[in-house]
Each structure stands twice: as structure tokens, then as C-alpha cells.
Design an enzyme around this catalytic site. Structure first.
Site, PDB file in Angstrom:
ATOM      1  N   ASP A  95       0.847  -1.196   0.000  1.00  0.00           N
ATOM      2  CA  ASP A  95       0.000   0.000   0.000  1.00  0.00           C
ATOM      3  C   ASP A  95       0.878   1.239   0.000  1.00  0.00           C
ATOM      4  O   ASP A  95       1.982   1.221   0.559  1.00  0.00           O
ATOM      5  CB  ASP A  95      -0.902   0.003   1.257  1.00  0.00           C
ATOM      6  CG  ASP A  95      -2.202   0.741   1.010  1.00  0.00           C
ATOM      7  OD1 ASP A  95      -2.150   1.960   0.773  1.00  0.00           O
ATOM      8  OD2 ASP A  95      -3.274   0.112   1.044  1.00  0.00           O
ATOM      9  N   TYR A 142     -11.709   7.062 -13.114  1.00  0.00           N
ATOM     10  CA  TYR A 142     -11.952   5.834 -12.342  1.00  0.00           C
ATOM     11  C   TYR A 142     -12.643   4.794 -13.217  1.00  0.00           C
ATOM     12  O   TYR A 142     -12.158   3.666 -13.359  1.00  0.00           O
ATOM     13  CB  TYR A 142     -12.816   6.194 -11.144  1.00  0.00           C
ATOM     14  CG  TYR A 142     -13.125   5.058 -10.193  1.00  0.00           C
ATOM     15  CD1 TYR A 142     -12.119   4.470  -9.423  1.00  0.00           C
ATOM     16  CD2 TYR A 142     -14.431   4.597 -10.028  1.00  0.00           C
ATOM     17  CE1 TYR A 142     -12.410   3.453  -8.522  1.00  0.00           C
ATOM     18  CE2 TYR A 142     -14.733   3.579  -9.126  1.00  0.00           C
ATOM     19  CZ  TYR A 142     -13.723   3.013  -8.377  1.00  0.00           C
ATOM     20  OH  TYR A 142     -14.020   2.007  -7.484  1.00  0.00           O
ATOM     21  N   ASP A 144       4.167   1.926  -4.255  1.00  0.00           N
ATOM     22  CA  ASP A 144       3.157   2.477  -5.146  1.00  0.00           C
ATOM     23  C   ASP A 144       3.049   1.561  -6.363  1.00  0.00           C
ATOM     24  O   ASP A 144       4.062   1.318  -7.033  1.00  0.00           O
ATOM     25  CB  ASP A 144       3.597   3.894  -5.562  1.00  0.00           C
ATOM     26  CG  ASP A 144       2.492   4.637  -6.274  1.00  0.00           C
ATOM     27  OD1 ASP A 144       1.886   4.059  -7.189  1.00  0.00           O
ATOM     28  OD2 ASP A 144       2.244   5.802  -5.902  1.00  0.00           O
ATOM     29  N   ARG A 168     -17.753   9.435   1.049  1.00  0.00           N
ATOM     30  CA  ARG A 168     -18.787   8.525   0.553  1.00  0.00           C
ATOM     31  C   ARG A 168     -20.046   8.715   1.390  1.00  0.00           C
ATOM     32  O   ARG A 168     -19.999   9.184   2.529  1.00  0.00           O
ATOM     33  CB  ARG A 168     -18.314   7.072   0.631  1.00  0.00           C
ATOM     34  CG  ARG A 168     -17.198   6.790  -0.356  1.00  0.00           C
ATOM     35  CD  ARG A 168     -16.892   5.305  -0.478  1.00  0.00           C
ATOM     36  NE  ARG A 168     -15.658   4.941   0.174  1.00  0.00           N
ATOM     37  CZ  ARG A 168     -14.940   3.867  -0.139  1.00  0.00           C
ATOM     38  NH1 ARG A 168     -15.319   3.054  -1.090  1.00  0.00           N
ATOM     39  NH2 ARG A 168     -13.829   3.592   0.510  1.00  0.00           N
TER      40      ARG A 168
HETATM   41  P1  NAD Z   1      -9.787   2.428  -0.047  1.00  0.00           P
HETATM   42  O1  NAD Z   1      -9.488   3.761  -0.608  1.00  0.00           O
HETATM   43  O2  NAD Z   1     -10.088   2.316   1.393  1.00  0.00           O
HETATM   44  O3  NAD Z   1      -8.606   1.415  -0.351  1.00  0.00           O
HETATM   45  C1  NAD Z   1      -7.735   1.527  -1.445  1.00  0.00           C
HETATM   46  C2  NAD Z   1      -6.322   1.287  -0.954  1.00  0.00           C
HETATM   47  O4  NAD Z   1      -5.434   1.369  -2.070  1.00  0.00           O
HETATM   48  C3  NAD Z   1      -5.873   2.344   0.066  1.00  0.00           C
HETATM   49  O5  NAD Z   1      -5.248   1.727   1.161  1.00  0.00           O
HETATM   50  C4  NAD Z   1      -4.903   3.209  -0.737  1.00  0.00           C
HETATM   51  O6  NAD Z   1      -3.931   3.817   0.070  1.00  0.00           O
HETATM   52  C5  NAD Z   1      -4.319   2.184  -1.696  1.00  0.00           C
HETATM   53  N1  NAD Z   1      -3.767   2.788  -2.924  1.00  0.00           N
HETATM   54  C6  NAD Z   1      -4.307   3.748  -3.705  1.00  0.00           C
HETATM   55  N2  NAD Z   1      -3.499   4.037  -4.728  1.00  0.00           N
HETATM   56  C7  NAD Z   1      -2.397   3.246  -4.591  1.00  0.00           C
HETATM   57  C8  NAD Z   1      -1.199   3.081  -5.331  1.00  0.00           C
HETATM   58  N3  NAD Z   1      -0.941   3.807  -6.428  1.00  0.00           N
HETATM   59  N4  NAD Z   1      -0.284   2.167  -4.901  1.00  0.00           N
HETATM   60  C9  NAD Z   1      -0.512   1.436  -3.777  1.00  0.00           C
HETATM   61  N5  NAD Z   1      -1.635   1.547  -3.034  1.00  0.00           N
HETATM   62  C10 NAD Z   1      -2.561   2.435  -3.441  1.00  0.00           C
HETATM   63  O7  NAD Z   1     -10.984   1.829  -0.929  1.00  0.00           O
HETATM   64  P2  NAD Z   1     -11.786   0.467  -0.791  1.00  0.00           P
HETATM   65  O8  NAD Z   1     -13.213   0.805  -0.650  1.00  0.00           O
HETATM   66  O9  NAD Z   1     -11.143  -0.438   0.194  1.00  0.00           O
HETATM   67  O10 NAD Z   1     -11.612  -0.133  -2.262  1.00  0.00           O
HETATM   68  C11 NAD Z   1     -10.712  -1.189  -2.546  1.00  0.00           C
HETATM   69  C12 NAD Z   1     -10.876  -1.617  -3.993  1.00  0.00           C
HETATM   70  O11 NAD Z   1     -12.215  -2.068  -4.219  1.00  0.00           O
HETATM   71  C13 NAD Z   1     -10.626  -0.482  -4.994  1.00  0.00           C
HETATM   72  O12 NAD Z   1      -9.909  -0.980  -6.106  1.00  0.00           O
HETATM   73  C14 NAD Z   1     -12.010  -0.061  -5.403  1.00  0.00           C
HETATM   74  O13 NAD Z   1     -12.045   0.466  -6.704  1.00  0.00           O
HETATM   75  C15 NAD Z   1     -12.794  -1.361  -5.303  1.00  0.00           C
HETATM   76  N6  NAD Z   1     -14.224  -1.081  -5.065  1.00  0.00           N
HETATM   77  C16 NAD Z   1     -14.669  -0.711  -3.831  1.00  0.00           C
HETATM   78  C17 NAD Z   1     -16.014  -0.405  -3.656  1.00  0.00           C
HETATM   79  C18 NAD Z   1     -16.572  -0.008  -2.312  1.00  0.00           C
HETATM   80  O14 NAD Z   1     -17.770   0.288  -2.239  1.00  0.00           O
HETATM   81  N7  NAD Z   1     -15.829  -0.011  -1.242  1.00  0.00           N
HETATM   82  C19 NAD Z   1     -16.891  -0.466  -4.735  1.00  0.00           C
HETATM   83  C20 NAD Z   1     -16.380  -0.826  -5.988  1.00  0.00           C
HETATM   84  C21 NAD Z   1     -15.043  -1.154  -6.131  1.00  0.00           C
HETATM   85  N1  UDP Z   2     -24.283  11.534  -1.617  1.00  0.00           N
HETATM   86  C1  UDP Z   2     -25.064  12.402  -0.863  1.00  0.00           C
HETATM   87  N2  UDP Z   2     -24.489  13.036   0.198  1.00  0.00           N
HETATM   88  C2  UDP Z   2     -23.204  12.815   0.578  1.00  0.00           C
HETATM   89  C3  UDP Z   2     -22.405  11.923  -0.186  1.00  0.00           C
HETATM   90  C4  UDP Z   2     -22.972  11.302  -1.287  1.00  0.00           C
HETATM   91  O1  UDP Z   2     -26.248  12.616  -1.155  1.00  0.00           O
HETATM   92  O2  UDP Z   2     -22.770  13.432   1.579  1.00  0.00           O
HETATM   93  C5  UDP Z   2     -24.897  10.816  -2.748  1.00  0.00           C
HETATM   94  C6  UDP Z   2     -24.133  10.926  -4.065  1.00  0.00           C
HETATM   95  O3  UDP Z   2     -24.564  12.064  -4.797  1.00  0.00           O
HETATM   96  C7  UDP Z   2     -24.516   9.621  -4.748  1.00  0.00           C
HETATM   97  C8  UDP Z   2     -24.704   8.639  -3.594  1.00  0.00           C
HETATM   98  O4  UDP Z   2     -24.887   9.437  -2.438  1.00  0.00           O
HETATM   99  O5  UDP Z   2     -25.739   9.758  -5.433  1.00  0.00           O
HETATM  100  C9  UDP Z   2     -23.526   7.698  -3.381  1.00  0.00           C
HETATM  101  O6  UDP Z   2     -22.363   8.484  -3.351  1.00  0.00           O
HETATM  102  P1  UDP Z   2     -20.923   7.899  -2.954  1.00  0.00           P
HETATM  103  O7  UDP Z   2     -19.964   9.030  -3.053  1.00  0.00           O
HETATM  104  O8  UDP Z   2     -20.994   7.167  -1.668  1.00  0.00           O
HETATM  105  O9  UDP Z   2     -20.577   6.781  -4.038  1.00  0.00           O
HETATM  106  P2  UDP Z   2     -20.914   6.477  -5.568  1.00  0.00           P
HETATM  107  O10 UDP Z   2     -21.866   5.349  -5.512  1.00  0.00           O
HETATM  108  O11 UDP Z   2     -21.523   7.694  -6.215  1.00  0.00           O
HETATM  109  O12 UDP Z   2     -19.598   6.137  -6.129  1.00  0.00           O
END
Ligand code: NAD
Ligand code: UDP
Length: 323
Positions: A33, A145, A58, A186
Site C-alpha cells: 500500500d 476511475y 506504489d 462517501r
Molecule cells: P480504499 O481507498 O479504502 O482502499 C484503497 C487502498 O489502495 C488504500 O489503502 C490506498 O492507500 C491504496 N492505494 C491507492 N493508490 C495506490 C497506489 N498507487 N499504490 C498502492 N496503493 C494504493 O478503498 P476500498 O473501498 O477499500 O476499495 C478497494 C478496492 O475495491 C478499490 O480498487 C475499489 O475500486 C474497489 N471497489 C470498492 C467499492 C466499495 O464500495 N468499497 C466499490 C467498488 C469497487
Molecule cells: N451523496 C449524498 N451526500 C453525501 C455523499 C454522497 O447525497 O454526503 C450521494 C451521491 O450524490 C450519490 C450517492 O450518495 O448519489 C452515493 O455516493 P458515494 O460518493 O458514496 O458513491 P458512488 O456510488 O456515487 O460512487
């Protein structure tokens, strides 16, 4: 057999829960990380385990390790984080994927890549099955993204076709739980933090947009099952909770569970390209992985609220000003 497992993004919200599960199963876990959106407190409790190792690295740089399995999670996931430095975000997705795939090819490791429901963009098919190709704006603020994740999926499947790399791709829908960063912006973390400190609960737009919220433990079960799935099922497979809620309903529930006197305020500016509806079709996960979430939103939110109440917000550094 003890497996050597690399988790990129292992100190993040999902990554740290995954590391917990792998360490308790007795596997040798290497967490990589750069701490962009996380902090060491997420994995501090693992540091003195003999089967856990932390590497600050990274993923836009190559990495050389010997492992059997790779979970690729490194990528900022909250809109306010991934839009902060969009060029870095897309580099992380694409270069990160190339580097873990190169590593997997060299050491013949299995790779599980965490993709996202954002590959469907602002969907015009509802709920979203894996066969839906999405409605993504390639030049909007979410594209760094969405398109980065789409390109990473492409790379996974090209390395499979061209180099026989053993890959699997999951598309994660909104997941929540303890260890979400309190300043990640979020919706779940914002609402809970606002409710606890007595700030207004900020709804963007009129709150009629929907999301489907999956509790973290259910999601981690899905990741583990997908890693153990037969090699002829690379996915992509949706992982998420098919219960669909409006953002207004979420705000009401958070207010009820926290017992907060915060006001719920609608009409804050809605982010550009904010998807209007999102809900996973999880038929494929049910059929192929025998997986489905078991945690109701109210139950998962109660656990999340309890965790948010137990932490000191002042000890968290906001990764970006966007929350
Ligand atoms: P998070 O931001 O808590 O975790 C991401 C981690 O990756 C962090 O620890 C960050 O420091 C690390 N990171 C970022 N860029 C980096 C880099 N260049 N090199 C090394 N480390 C790096 O987010 P999360 O919710 O735990 O998400 C984890 C994964 O799951 C992500 O790939 C995200 O796209 C995917 N995902 C999560 C959700 C969700 O709702 N939580 C939904 C869809 C996809
Ligand atoms: N949202 C909101 N208030 C907040 C943060 C998010 O109303 O303080 C809404 C945002 O516009 C979206 C949904 O909640 O429609 C989910 O947003 P989030 O950023 O959690 O994740 P997304 O699913 O959009 O990636």
C-alpha cells in the site's frame, strides 16, 4: 498448503478486512500500500503476526515478489479521492493492473481484480447484469476511475487470452462497514459522521437517486469464494447487495440508528454524472459461487455506527479536501 498471498491496497477499507481473513486462515500475507487513502491503524493489529508483512509501495512502479495469489485492490475508490488527482487514478488502475499481471505471469500466480459497478456508468438497464456494457461518459470527472477500471478489465482478459494468466474479475457495488475512512466523502461515512457530530446530513440533489449497500463481511466472503472458483470461470461477476435504497431512505435510517438530532438537508449540488440508479443483478454470483449477502442494511449500519462512535475523528487525516 500455506499460500503466499499479495493484497495490493491491503491497508484500505476492504483490503484490511481481507488481510484479517487471510491471516486468520493461516496464509502468508503481503500487504502492499502507498497509504494514499488509508492509514496504518487499519492493519496495526496485524503487524506482530508472523504471517503478515507490510510493504509501502506504489503500484504504478513494478513489484517483484514470489506469491501464489494476488488480490488487486490498490486504487482510490471514493469519488472525492479518485477525482483529486485523476491522472494518478487512471495510472494506478492501468499501470497497477499491468504490474500485477506481469508479476502473475512470471510467477504463475492467480490474480483476482476488484473492478466496480462504475463500469456500468449511469445505467439505462436495471438491475445491472454482467452482460450490460454500460453507459460511461469517457470524458467526464468520473472517467478517470470508470475508464481506468474498464481498461484494467481489458488487460485482465488480454493477459488471460494471450499469456494464459489465471485471472478473475469481480465488479463490486457500494460496500460499507467499519474502517471506512471517516473523511472519504462517501455517502455512508458522511451521513454517519455528520449524524454523530450533530452536523446537517447532506443529501446531494433530491435524494431520489438509489444505491445498493453491501456489508463488508459479505463482500469479503464473495472475494474469497471467487478466488477459489474453478479456473474456467474468470468472471466478471457482480458482488453487491440487491436491496435498493434511495439516498433519502439511507439518511432517515442513519438518523434513526444514531439517535441524532441532525437535520437532513436536501438540495446540495449533485455531482456531475452521478448515477441515478444502481442495483446489482447477482444471479451469476448465486449460480457460480453460491454466494449472496446475508446482512440487512439496518443490521450492517448498526455495526458501522458502533465503530464510528468508537473512533477519534481527530486522529484521521483527510486524504483530500473533497469530503
Ligand atoms: P480504499 O481507498 O479504502 O482502499 C484503497 C487502498 O489502495 C488504500 O489503502 C490506498 O492507500 C491504496 N492505494 C491507492 N493508490 C495506490 C497506489 N498507487 N499504490 C498502492 N496503493 C494504493 O478503498 P476500498 O473501498 O477499500 O476499495 C478497494 C478496492 O475495491 C478499490 O480498487 C475499489 O475500486 C474497489 N471497489 C470498492 C467499492 C466499495 O464500495 N468499497 C466499490 C467498488 C469497487
Ligand atoms: N451523496 C449524498 N451526500 C453525501 C455523499 C454522497 O447525497 O454526503 C450521494 C451521491 O450524490 C450519490 C450517492 O450518495 O448519489 C452515493 O455516493 P458515494 O460518493 O458514496 O458513491 P458512488 O456510488 O456515487 O460512487
Amino acid at each position: 498448503m500455506i499460500k503466499r498471498i499479495l493484497v495490493t491496497g491491503g491497508a484500505g477499507f476492504l483490503g484490511s478486512h481481507l488481510c484479517d481473513r487471510l491471516v486468520s486462515a493461516g496464509d502468508d500475507v503481503i500487504c502492499v500500500d502507498n497509504f494514499f487513502t488509508s492509514q496504518k491503524s487499519n492493519i496495526e493489529h496485524l503487524l506482530d503476526h508472523r504471517n503478515f508483512e507490510l510493504v509501502r509501495h506504489d503500484v504504478i512502479q513494478p513489484l517483484f515478489l514470489e506469491v501464489d495469489e494476488i488480490y488487486n485492490l490498490a486504487c482510490p475508490a471514493a469519488p472525492g479521492h479518485y477525482q483529486y488527482n485523476p491522472i494518478k487514478t487512471i495510472k494506478t488502475s492501468v499501470m497497477g493492473a499491468i504490474h500485477v499481471l506481469g508479476l502473475a505471469k512470471r510467477v504463475r500466480a492467480k490474480v483476482l481484480h476488484t473492478s466496480t459497478s462504475e463500469v456500468y456508468g449511469d445505467p439505462d438497464v436495471h438491475p445491472q447484469p454482467e452482460s450490460y456494457r454500460g453507459n460511461v461518459n469517457p470524458i467526464g470527472p468520473r472517467a478517470c476511475y470508470d475508464e481506468g477500471k474498464r481498461a484494467a478489465e481489458t488487460l485482465m482478459f488480454d493477459y488471460r487470452r494471450q499469456n494464459n494468466v489465471n485471472i478473475r474479475v469481480v465488479r463490486i457495488f457500494n460496500t460499507y462497514g467499519p474502517r471506512m475512512h471517516p473523511f472519504d466523502g462517501r455517502v455512508v461515512s458522511n451521513f454517519i459522521r455528520q449524524a454523530i457530530v450533530g452536523e446537517d446530513i447532506s443529501i446531494y440533489g433530491d435524494g431520489s437517486q438509489t444505491r445498493s449497500f453491501c456489508y463488508v463481511d459479505d463482500l469479503i466472503d464473495g472475494l474469497l469464494k471467487m478466488m477459489d472458483a474453478p479456473d474456467d470461470f474468470p468472471g466478471p461477476v457482480n458482488l453487491g447487495n440487491p436491496g435498493e435504497f434511495t439516498i433519502r431512505q439511507l439518511a432517515d435510517l442513519v438518523k434513526e440508528l444514531t439517535g441524532s438530532s441532525s437535520k437532513i438537508i436536501c438540495g446540495r449540488p449533485q455531482p456531475e454524472d452521478d448515477p441515478a440508479r444502481r442495483c446489482p443483478d447477482i444471479s451469476l454470483a448465486r449460480e457460480k459461487l453460491h454466494w449472496q449477502p446475508t446482512t440487512e442494511l439496518k443490521e450492517g449500519l448498526a455495526k458501522t455506527v458502533a465503530w464510528f462512535k468508537s473512533i477519534d475523528f481527530a486522529s484521521y487525516r483527510a486524504p483530500t479536501p473533497n469530503y
